[in-house]
Design a protein around this motif. Sequence first.
Motif, PDB file in Angstrom:
ATOM      1  N   THR A  78       0.846  -1.199   0.000  1.00 52.87           N
ATOM      2  CA  THR A  78       0.000   0.000   0.000  1.00 52.87           C
ATOM      3  C   THR A  78       0.872   1.237   0.000  1.00 52.87           C
ATOM      4  O   THR A  78       1.721   1.409   0.881  1.00 52.87           O
ATOM      5  CB  THR A  78      -0.925   0.026   1.232  1.00 52.87           C
ATOM      6  OG1 THR A  78      -1.699  -1.171   1.251  1.00 52.87           O
ATOM      7  CG2 THR A  78      -1.855   1.223   1.193  1.00 52.87           C
ATOM      8  N   ALA A  79       0.655   2.092  -0.981  1.00 48.57           N
ATOM      9  CA  ALA A  79       1.333   3.386  -1.053  1.00 48.57           C
ATOM     10  C   ALA A  79       0.325   4.460  -0.639  1.00 48.57           C
ATOM     11  O   ALA A  79      -0.843   4.399  -1.021  1.00 48.57           O
ATOM     12  CB  ALA A  79       1.827   3.643  -2.469  1.00 48.57           C
ATOM     13  N   ARG A  80       0.784   5.427   0.162  1.00 44.64           N
ATOM     14  CA  ARG A  80      -0.087   6.512   0.621  1.00 44.64           C
ATOM     15  C   ARG A  80       0.567   7.845   0.319  1.00 44.64           C
ATOM     16  O   ARG A  80       1.792   7.973   0.401  1.00 44.64           O
ATOM     17  CB  ARG A  80      -0.344   6.403   2.119  1.00 44.64           C
ATOM     18  CG  ARG A  80      -1.159   5.202   2.490  1.00 44.64           C
ATOM     19  CD  ARG A  80      -1.377   5.134   4.001  1.00 44.64           C
ATOM     20  NE  ARG A  80      -2.167   3.965   4.318  1.00 44.64           N
ATOM     21  CZ  ARG A  80      -1.668   2.751   4.453  1.00 44.64           C
ATOM     22  NH1 ARG A  80      -0.386   2.552   4.298  1.00 44.64           N
ATOM     23  NH2 ARG A  80      -2.442   1.735   4.735  1.00 44.64           N
ATOM     24  N   HIS A  81      -0.293   8.821   0.031  1.00 40.58           N
ATOM     25  CA  HIS A  81       0.230  10.165  -0.229  1.00 40.58           C
ATOM     26  C   HIS A  81      -0.763  11.206   0.279  1.00 40.58           C
ATOM     27  O   HIS A  81      -1.930  11.193  -0.110  1.00 40.58           O
ATOM     28  CB  HIS A  81       0.466  10.362  -1.729  1.00 40.58           C
ATOM     29  CG  HIS A  81       1.123  11.654  -2.039  1.00 40.58           C
ATOM     30  ND1 HIS A  81       2.454  11.912  -1.744  1.00 40.58           N
ATOM     31  CD2 HIS A  81       0.644  12.782  -2.583  1.00 40.58           C
ATOM     32  CE1 HIS A  81       2.742  13.141  -2.113  1.00 40.58           C
ATOM     33  NE2 HIS A  81       1.670  13.686  -2.623  1.00 40.58           N
ATOM     34  N   PRO A  82      -0.306  12.103   1.158  1.00 39.58           N
ATOM     35  CA  PRO A  82      -1.198  13.179   1.609  1.00 39.58           C
ATOM     36  C   PRO A  82      -1.319  14.247   0.522  1.00 39.58           C
ATOM     37  O   PRO A  82      -0.327  14.618  -0.101  1.00 39.58           O
ATOM     38  CB  PRO A  82      -0.495  13.726   2.859  1.00 39.58           C
ATOM     39  CG  PRO A  82       0.937  13.352   2.698  1.00 39.58           C
ATOM     40  CD  PRO A  82       0.978  12.119   1.834  1.00 39.58           C
ATOM     41  N   VAL A  87      -6.288  15.682   2.894  1.00 42.20           N
ATOM     42  CA  VAL A  87      -6.839  14.524   2.183  1.00 42.20           C
ATOM     43  C   VAL A  87      -5.725  13.498   1.993  1.00 42.20           C
ATOM     44  O   VAL A  87      -4.597  13.846   1.640  1.00 42.20           O
ATOM     45  CB  VAL A  87      -7.439  14.947   0.822  1.00 42.20           C
ATOM     46  CG1 VAL A  87      -7.867  13.735   0.009  1.00 42.20           C
ATOM     47  CG2 VAL A  87      -8.591  15.907   1.023  1.00 42.20           C
ATOM     48  N   LEU A  88      -6.042  12.237   2.254  1.00 47.75           N
ATOM     49  CA  LEU A  88      -5.064  11.158   2.104  1.00 47.75           C
ATOM     50  C   LEU A  88      -5.536  10.218   1.000  1.00 47.75           C
ATOM     51  O   LEU A  88      -6.692   9.785   0.989  1.00 47.75           O
ATOM     52  CB  LEU A  88      -4.927  10.377   3.415  1.00 47.75           C
ATOM     53  CG  LEU A  88      -3.929   9.223   3.410  1.00 47.75           C
ATOM     54  CD1 LEU A  88      -2.504   9.751   3.278  1.00 47.75           C
ATOM     55  CD2 LEU A  88      -4.076   8.397   4.673  1.00 47.75           C
ATOM     56  N   VAL A  89      -4.638   9.885   0.083  1.00 52.01           N
ATOM     57  CA  VAL A  89      -4.928   8.934  -0.990  1.00 52.01           C
ATOM     58  C   VAL A  89      -4.082   7.689  -0.749  1.00 52.01           C
ATOM     59  O   VAL A  89      -2.885   7.790  -0.479  1.00 52.01           O
ATOM     60  CB  VAL A  89      -4.600   9.526  -2.377  1.00 52.01           C
ATOM     61  CG1 VAL A  89      -4.757   8.485  -3.465  1.00 52.01           C
ATOM     62  CG2 VAL A  89      -5.466  10.718  -2.664  1.00 52.01           C
ATOM     63  N   THR A 113      -8.308   4.482  -2.278  1.00 49.98           N
ATOM     64  CA  THR A 113      -9.076   5.086  -1.189  1.00 49.98           C
ATOM     65  C   THR A 113      -8.736   6.557  -1.081  1.00 49.98           C
ATOM     66  O   THR A 113      -7.566   6.942  -1.156  1.00 49.98           O
ATOM     67  CB  THR A 113      -8.754   4.404   0.163  1.00 49.98           C
ATOM     68  OG1 THR A 113      -9.028   3.015   0.061  1.00 49.98           O
ATOM     69  CG2 THR A 113      -9.563   5.014   1.300  1.00 49.98           C
ATOM     70  N   ILE A 114      -9.764   7.381  -0.885  1.00 46.23           N
ATOM     71  CA  ILE A 114      -9.593   8.806  -0.594  1.00 46.23           C
ATOM     72  C   ILE A 114     -10.315   9.070   0.715  1.00 46.23           C
ATOM     73  O   ILE A 114     -11.488   8.726   0.866  1.00 46.23           O
ATOM     74  CB  ILE A 114     -10.171   9.688  -1.721  1.00 46.23           C
ATOM     75  CG1 ILE A 114      -9.460   9.375  -3.041  1.00 46.23           C
ATOM     76  CG2 ILE A 114     -10.040  11.173  -1.368  1.00 46.23           C
ATOM     77  CD1 ILE A 114     -10.088  10.014  -4.252  1.00 46.23           C
ATOM     78  N   GLU A 115      -9.605   9.671   1.690  1.00 53.00           N
ATOM     79  CA  GLU A 115     -10.196   9.909   3.003  1.00 53.00           C
ATOM     80  C   GLU A 115      -9.692  11.225   3.580  1.00 53.00           C
ATOM     81  O   GLU A 115      -8.662  11.751   3.167  1.00 53.00           O
ATOM     82  CB  GLU A 115      -9.878   8.755   3.953  1.00 53.00           C
ATOM     83  CG  GLU A 115      -8.400   8.504   4.163  1.00 53.00           C
ATOM     84  CD  GLU A 115      -8.131   7.213   4.894  1.00 53.00           C
ATOM     85  OE1 GLU A 115      -8.698   7.001   5.979  1.00 53.00           O
ATOM     86  OE2 GLU A 115      -7.328   6.408   4.372  1.00 53.00           O
ATOM     87  N   VAL A 129     -14.070   7.219   0.602  1.00 50.29           N
ATOM     88  CA  VAL A 129     -14.652   6.542  -0.567  1.00 50.29           C
ATOM     89  C   VAL A 129     -13.566   5.623  -1.120  1.00 50.29           C
ATOM     90  O   VAL A 129     -12.375   5.951  -1.079  1.00 50.29           O
ATOM     91  CB  VAL A 129     -15.157   7.514  -1.657  1.00 50.29           C
ATOM     92  CG1 VAL A 129     -16.356   8.301  -1.168  1.00 50.29           C
ATOM     93  CG2 VAL A 129     -14.064   8.433  -2.132  1.00 50.29           C
ATOM     94  N   ARG A 130     -14.006   4.454  -1.609  1.00 56.63           N
ATOM     95  CA  ARG A 130     -13.087   3.469  -2.161  1.00 56.63           C
ATOM     96  C   ARG A 130     -13.650   2.878  -3.437  1.00 56.63           C
ATOM     97  O   ARG A 130     -14.848   2.682  -3.552  1.00 56.63           O
ATOM     98  CB  ARG A 130     -12.873   2.303  -1.182  1.00 56.63           C
ATOM     99  CG  ARG A 130     -12.116   2.645   0.040  1.00 56.63           C
ATOM    100  CD  ARG A 130     -11.961   1.440   0.948  1.00 56.63           C
ATOM    101  NE  ARG A 130     -11.200   1.820   2.107  1.00 56.63           N
ATOM    102  CZ  ARG A 130     -11.370   1.324   3.310  1.00 56.63           C
ATOM    103  NH1 ARG A 130     -12.276   0.387   3.514  1.00 56.63           N
ATOM    104  NH2 ARG A 130     -10.627   1.732   4.311  1.00 56.63           N
ATOM    105  N   GLY A 131     -12.755   2.545  -4.326  1.00 59.70           N
ATOM    106  CA  GLY A 131     -13.094   1.763  -5.505  1.00 59.70           C
ATOM    107  C   GLY A 131     -12.128   0.593  -5.577  1.00 59.70           C
ATOM    108  O   GLY A 131     -10.927   0.769  -5.341  1.00 59.70           O
ATOM    109  N   GLU A 132     -12.658  -0.601  -5.851  1.00 59.53           N
ATOM    110  CA  GLU A 132     -11.792  -1.776  -5.896  1.00 59.53           C
ATOM    111  C   GLU A 132     -12.177  -2.661  -7.070  1.00 59.53           C
ATOM    112  O   GLU A 132     -13.345  -2.821  -7.381  1.00 59.53           O
ATOM    113  CB  GLU A 132     -11.893  -2.568  -4.584  1.00 59.53           C
ATOM    114  CG  GLU A 132     -10.934  -3.718  -4.496  1.00 59.53           C
ATOM    115  CD  GLU A 132     -10.809  -4.300  -3.093  1.00 59.53           C
ATOM    116  OE1 GLU A 132      -9.869  -5.082  -2.883  1.00 59.53           O
ATOM    117  OE2 GLU A 132     -11.638  -3.981  -2.220  1.00 59.53           O
ATOM    118  N   MET A 133     -11.147  -3.226  -7.712  1.00 62.42           N
ATOM    119  CA  MET A 133     -11.371  -4.204  -8.779  1.00 62.42           C
ATOM    120  C   MET A 133     -10.585  -5.456  -8.464  1.00 62.42           C
ATOM    121  O   MET A 133      -9.542  -5.404  -7.825  1.00 62.42           O
ATOM    122  CB  MET A 133     -10.999  -3.647 -10.150  1.00 62.42           C
ATOM    123  CG  MET A 133      -9.565  -3.129 -10.314  1.00 62.42           C
ATOM    124  SD  MET A 133      -8.245  -4.345 -10.469  1.00 62.42           S
ATOM    125  CE  MET A 133      -8.436  -4.944 -12.077  1.00 62.42           C
TER     126      MET A 133
END
Length: 190
Positions: A78-82, A87-89, A113-115, A129-133
């Motif tokens: 998992t990579a995260r970026h503020p 807002v965190l992606v 994910t965006i939170e 909100v999340r989108g997953e495939m």
Amino acid sequence: MRFYFLMTTVKEDKDSTEAEIGPNFDFFFPPLKGIKKWSLFPLDESKNQFLTLRVGYRYIYPFKEESSSEHRGVVELTARHPLVRGVLVSDRNRIDIRSIEGAKSCRYRNRLTIEKEFSIGRFMFIPYVRGEMYYDSRYDKVSRTALIGGSAFPITRHFEFESYFEHQNDSGGSSNRTVSALGVVANLYF
């Protein structure tokens, strides 16, 4: 590094359909210097890490007789970026190595994910909100997509409550199946 233990159950029409249980190890890579922590109340320390690797095992036990048990190895990065304004992606890439009744298969899952964390006085909440495939090797195609919206509610320094709505479309197998569901999660941190 941290140890993460998962126990879940799924209910449909008031009946439990399956349980999932298993140990996981999370490895945190050193954060970049000079970047502020994302969360003011960080129960889940992984959200302040730019890169997290999870390695684990899950056992899925079916409660329905027509379903099969599953052994699942899990590797996820998992990579995260503020972003601006708190807002965190997060972009989670996960591989499930599955054994269902002895038949081996793999599934690749990508979840974006965006939170954002909010507080009103001492009350805090983190809507997302999340989108997953899901790409499944058994069908050689993207066999499931999911859209999720929800919020986490930190209650104490060791307990977080989460609720969400999920809309899922399954196109694996012989027919399409659409599921809309409400979910509840209790996270305990020690």
